[in-house]
Structures are given as C-alpha cells and as structure tokens.
Design a protein around this motif. Structure first.
Motif, PDB file in Angstrom:
ATOM      1  N   VAL A 112       0.836  -1.207   0.000  1.00  0.00           N
ATOM      2  CA  VAL A 112       0.000   0.000   0.000  1.00  0.00           C
ATOM      3  C   VAL A 112       0.871   1.258   0.000  1.00  0.00           C
ATOM      4  O   VAL A 112       0.377   2.358  -0.260  1.00  0.00           O
ATOM      5  N   TYR A 113       2.178   1.101   0.290  1.00  0.00           N
ATOM      6  CA  TYR A 113       3.112   2.223   0.275  1.00  0.00           C
ATOM      7  C   TYR A 113       3.851   2.265  -1.065  1.00  0.00           C
ATOM      8  O   TYR A 113       3.787   1.333  -1.864  1.00  0.00           O
ATOM      9  N   SER A 114       4.580   3.347  -1.278  1.00  0.00           N
ATOM     10  CA  SER A 114       5.471   3.426  -2.432  1.00  0.00           C
ATOM     11  C   SER A 114       6.847   2.903  -2.030  1.00  0.00           C
ATOM     12  O   SER A 114       7.129   2.694  -0.841  1.00  0.00           O
ATOM     13  N   ASP A 115       7.698   2.698  -3.019  1.00  0.00           N
ATOM     14  CA  ASP A 115       9.003   2.087  -2.767  1.00  0.00           C
ATOM     15  C   ASP A 115      10.011   3.126  -2.294  1.00  0.00           C
ATOM     16  O   ASP A 115      10.964   3.487  -2.993  1.00  0.00           O
ATOM     17  N   LEU A 116       9.790   3.601  -1.060  1.00  0.00           N
ATOM     18  CA  LEU A 116      10.703   4.542  -0.419  1.00  0.00           C
ATOM     19  C   LEU A 116      11.680   3.786   0.476  1.00  0.00           C
ATOM     20  O   LEU A 116      11.468   2.603   0.775  1.00  0.00           O
ATOM     21  N   PRO A 117      12.751   4.445   0.944  1.00  0.00           N
ATOM     22  CA  PRO A 117      13.707   3.765   1.826  1.00  0.00           C
ATOM     23  C   PRO A 117      13.071   3.210   3.093  1.00  0.00           C
ATOM     24  O   PRO A 117      13.509   2.190   3.620  1.00  0.00           O
ATOM     25  N   LYS A 118      12.013   3.853   3.601  1.00  0.00           N
ATOM     26  CA  LYS A 118      11.333   3.349   4.792  1.00  0.00           C
ATOM     27  C   LYS A 118       9.982   4.028   4.912  1.00  0.00           C
ATOM     28  O   LYS A 118       9.858   5.232   4.739  1.00  0.00           O
ATOM     29  N   ASN A 119       8.950   3.251   5.222  1.00  0.00           N
ATOM     30  CA  ASN A 119       7.601   3.766   5.401  1.00  0.00           C
ATOM     31  C   ASN A 119       7.102   3.442   6.811  1.00  0.00           C
ATOM     32  O   ASN A 119       7.179   2.283   7.248  1.00  0.00           O
ATOM     33  N   SER A 120       6.601   4.465   7.489  1.00  0.00           N
ATOM     34  CA  SER A 120       5.926   4.251   8.766  1.00  0.00           C
ATOM     35  C   SER A 120       4.421   4.276   8.530  1.00  0.00           C
ATOM     36  O   SER A 120       3.957   4.543   7.412  1.00  0.00           O
ATOM     37  N   GLU A 121       3.655   4.005   9.578  1.00  0.00           N
ATOM     38  CA  GLU A 121       2.202   4.020   9.453  1.00  0.00           C
ATOM     39  C   GLU A 121       1.672   5.401   9.093  1.00  0.00           C
ATOM     40  O   GLU A 121       0.552   5.523   8.578  1.00  0.00           O
ATOM     41  N   ASN A 122       2.468   6.430   9.339  1.00  0.00           N
ATOM     42  CA  ASN A 122       2.054   7.793   9.001  1.00  0.00           C
ATOM     43  C   ASN A 122       2.490   8.232   7.606  1.00  0.00           C
ATOM     44  O   ASN A 122       2.161   9.333   7.161  1.00  0.00           O
ATOM     45  N   SER A 123       3.226   7.370   6.915  1.00  0.00           N
ATOM     46  CA  SER A 123       3.666   7.705   5.563  1.00  0.00           C
ATOM     47  C   SER A 123       2.474   7.721   4.608  1.00  0.00           C
ATOM     48  O   SER A 123       1.454   7.073   4.854  1.00  0.00           O
ATOM     49  N   GLU A 124       2.627   8.463   3.531  1.00  0.00           N
ATOM     50  CA  GLU A 124       1.564   8.515   2.537  1.00  0.00           C
ATOM     51  C   GLU A 124       1.380   7.146   1.892  1.00  0.00           C
ATOM     52  O   GLU A 124       2.346   6.480   1.528  1.00  0.00           O
ATOM     53  N   THR A 125       0.128   6.720   1.791  1.00  0.00           N
ATOM     54  CA  THR A 125      -0.169   5.467   1.085  1.00  0.00           C
ATOM     55  C   THR A 125      -0.318   5.790  -0.392  1.00  0.00           C
ATOM     56  O   THR A 125      -1.279   6.408  -0.820  1.00  0.00           O
ATOM     57  N   LYS A 126       0.679   5.377  -1.146  1.00  0.00           N
ATOM     58  CA  LYS A 126       0.715   5.690  -2.572  1.00  0.00           C
ATOM     59  C   LYS A 126       1.208   4.461  -3.333  1.00  0.00           C
ATOM     60  O   LYS A 126       2.345   4.413  -3.810  1.00  0.00           O
ATOM     61  N   PRO A 127       0.355   3.440  -3.432  1.00  0.00           N
ATOM     62  CA  PRO A 127       0.789   2.176  -4.042  1.00  0.00           C
ATOM     63  C   PRO A 127       1.181   2.322  -5.499  1.00  0.00           C
ATOM     64  O   PRO A 127       0.551   3.058  -6.260  1.00  0.00           O
ATOM     65  N   GLU A 128       2.227   1.613  -5.882  1.00  0.00           N
ATOM     66  CA  GLU A 128       2.724   1.660  -7.245  1.00  0.00           C
ATOM     67  C   GLU A 128       2.327   0.418  -8.049  1.00  0.00           C
ATOM     68  O   GLU A 128       2.640   0.325  -9.236  1.00  0.00           O
ATOM     69  N   THR A 129       1.661  -0.525  -7.404  1.00  0.00           N
ATOM     70  CA  THR A 129       1.219  -1.747  -8.074  1.00  0.00           C
ATOM     71  C   THR A 129      -0.298  -1.851  -7.985  1.00  0.00           C
ATOM     72  O   THR A 129      -0.929  -1.294  -7.085  1.00  0.00           O
ATOM     73  N   LEU A 130      -0.873  -2.598  -8.921  1.00  0.00           N
ATOM     74  CA  LEU A 130      -2.313  -2.827  -8.894  1.00  0.00           C
ATOM     75  C   LEU A 130      -2.696  -3.590  -7.635  1.00  0.00           C
ATOM     76  O   LEU A 130      -3.723  -3.305  -7.006  1.00  0.00           O
ATOM     77  N   TYR A 131      -1.864  -4.548  -7.263  1.00  0.00           N
ATOM     78  CA  TYR A 131      -2.113  -5.300  -6.030  1.00  0.00           C
ATOM     79  C   TYR A 131      -2.188  -4.371  -4.827  1.00  0.00           C
ATOM     80  O   TYR A 131      -3.099  -4.463  -4.001  1.00  0.00           O
ATOM     81  N   GLY A 132      -1.234  -3.447  -4.715  1.00  0.00           N
ATOM     82  CA  GLY A 132      -1.230  -2.492  -3.611  1.00  0.00           C
ATOM     83  C   GLY A 132      -2.460  -1.602  -3.619  1.00  0.00           C
ATOM     84  O   GLY A 132      -3.024  -1.275  -2.572  1.00  0.00           O
TER      85      GLY A 132
END
Length: 303
Positions: free
Chosen positions: A116-136
C-alpha cells in the motif's frame, strides 16, 4: 471471545489453531480443508461453506467478538496477469462481505500489505499510502472500505509471511516454503522476472504472537506495519537455497527464470517501530536463509 475466521488456507488455518487455546473459534472454509482441524483441533468449529454466502456470514458473524479476513487476495504477479479476477475478489467481493456483517460491532482484522506504500527507503504508518502496483491499490481500497463501514478494526500491513506452526500445506503459498518444497520435489526454482526484486520476510509465529498481544491489550482502530526490516532479493534467496541444497543434501537445483516480466516491483520497505514500542516486538533479521531452510525442512517432516 467468540472469533470468526473467514478462510481456511495458510493464514486462516494457522490463526484458528493459535487462537483456539484461549477462544471459541469458528472457521468457514472449503470442504477439502476439514482434515486440518478434525483430528488435531476438534474444538474448532469448522464450517464447510462459501465465506461470501450472505446468509451463512450473517448467521455466524452475529455474535462474534472478532472477525479475521483470511481470504486469498492474490499477489503482485496475479494482479498483473488477471486484473479483473483479483479486482472482483479484493474489491467487489470484499465490499459485499463487509455489507453482510450485521451488526457492525465485531472487531475486524484485515491482513493487508506493505504494497500500500510506495518504494521509499522506509515507510511508517504515518507515511503517505501511494501504491505503485495494482495489487497495492486493491489492498488499500480494502482498507478504505473497512474504515468506511465504521466497524472497529485492526489493520496489519505485512511483509512476506513464511513458516508454519501447525500445518505444512499441500501447496506452499509463500516464497521461502515454495522454494524449499521445490528442492525436494521438482528440483528447480522458478523465478518471475529477473529475480532482482526485493522482498522482506516475517515469520508466521511472530504474526501469531503479535495478534495475541493485540488481543491482550484490546487494541482497536489501529494500523500496524509488520516486518523484519531486512529486504533481500529473490535471486539471492534462491541461490542460497540452491547452494545449500547441494552442500547439505547433494541435490542439484536448477534456477528457472521465466522472464515473463522485465521487472517485478520491490516490496516497499516498512518500519516496525510502532509495534516495537507497543508490544516489545523483536524482529528476527539475523536469521539466515540456511537457518530457514533447516527450520522449515525439519518442521515439514514433523507435521
């Protein structure tokens, strides 16, 4: 508590068995899964049926304190190959399922994904949910549907689960167990794409322990990332297993690259700091692939 588990596959089975020692468990699943419970766990009320059967769901959710959604949602590759099928499963069927639960006072556990996140170095629960896949995107939409229902919820955004506590299934779903099974059966490991995609792993017993801790604290309306924070490539996992198979068991394994996709997305990196704080979580990032190989092979022979 009275707990309803929807789905009797890998995760549903493990949860049902784990929770049955302290709670009253009803599990709805396919008829061919009944063998899992009848002998080892006769205290689990296993119902052979379709989890999307409205009358069946209404009846069994009526007095449930908790509901666990453990239906197969596909994978990144599944959604690339069959987008409409998995849209129906993840969006249409899920929406109908949530609508069928009445009254909406049971705590609903959704096992979501790091995708559900993008491929950043690290995502916390407060990070923006920006999925890059259809599955996400499908999994994030499930989260939104659940939140809009106003049911109490717990959402776990998971890395790749591996391992078994109670049963070794006939068909392994996760990458580690699938590779190890192939060592002793097909003697080859099939890789989608070039194998450079990064995965992160979390053991099933860690997930089960976390669920128990969430229940002990009566947590509701929270989202937790669950990961060992130790990404590695699929090809490195496969090569380690390949090398260990020949060294330990004298089995020669062929790595079969399907090359059906140029590049499979990395699983986004997620931080488990929140569960470390809430539940004294300790990740197992020091475990090696060789440790996993021996652990899984020994457990497979015992189950």
């Amino acid at each position: 508590m009275k707990i309803l588990i929807l789905g009797s596959g890998y995760l549903g089975t493990e949860l049902a068995c784990s929770l049955s020692s302290n709670h009253s468990i009803t599990c709805i699943g396919h008829a061919n899964d009944s063998y899992k419970f009848n002998s080892k766990f006769p205290n689990i009320n296993f119902i052979k049926g379709d989890v999307y059967d409205k009358e069946l769901l209404e009846k069994n959710s009526l007095n449930s304190d908790q509901i666990y959604y453990c239906i197969g949602t596909g994978s990144v590759v599944d959604c690339i190959e069959n987008p409409q099928i998995y849209k129906k499963i993840n969006i249409d069927n899920f929406s109908a399922l949530i609508e069928s639960i009445k009254p909406k006072n049971s705590t609903f556990f959704l096992f979501s994904s790091a995708f559900v996140y993008s491929d950043l170095p690290k995502n916390s629960e407060n990070s923006e949910t920006k999925p890059e896949t259809l599955y996400g995107k499908y999994r994030l939409q499930q989260e939104l549907i659940l939140k809009k229902s106003h049911m109490p919820y717990v959402i776990l955004r998971l890395a790749n689960i591996f391992g078994h506590q109670y049963f070794w299934p006939k068909q392994s779903q996760n990458v580690i167990d699938k590779f190890i099974s192939n060592v002793f059966s097909t003697k080859q490991i099939s890789l989608h794409g070039d194998g450079t995609q990064l995965v992160d792993l979390v053991q099933i017993n860690q997930v089960l322990n976390l669920v128990n801790k969430i229940n002990e604290k009566s947590i509701k309306n929270e989202i937790f990332n669950v990961s060992n924070e130790s990404r590695t490539s699929i090809i490195d996992i496969a090569k380690t297993i390949q090398n260990y198979a020949i060294e330990k068991y004298n089995i020669s394994i062929h790595l079969n690259k399907k090359n059906d996709y140029k590049k499979i997305p990395n699983i986004p990196a997620i931080s488990s700091s929140k569960i470390m704080k809430y539940f004294q979580w300790k990740n197992l990032e020091t475990i090696t692939i060789k440790d996993i190989f021996e652990y899984e092979n020994n457990r497979k022979n015992k189950l």
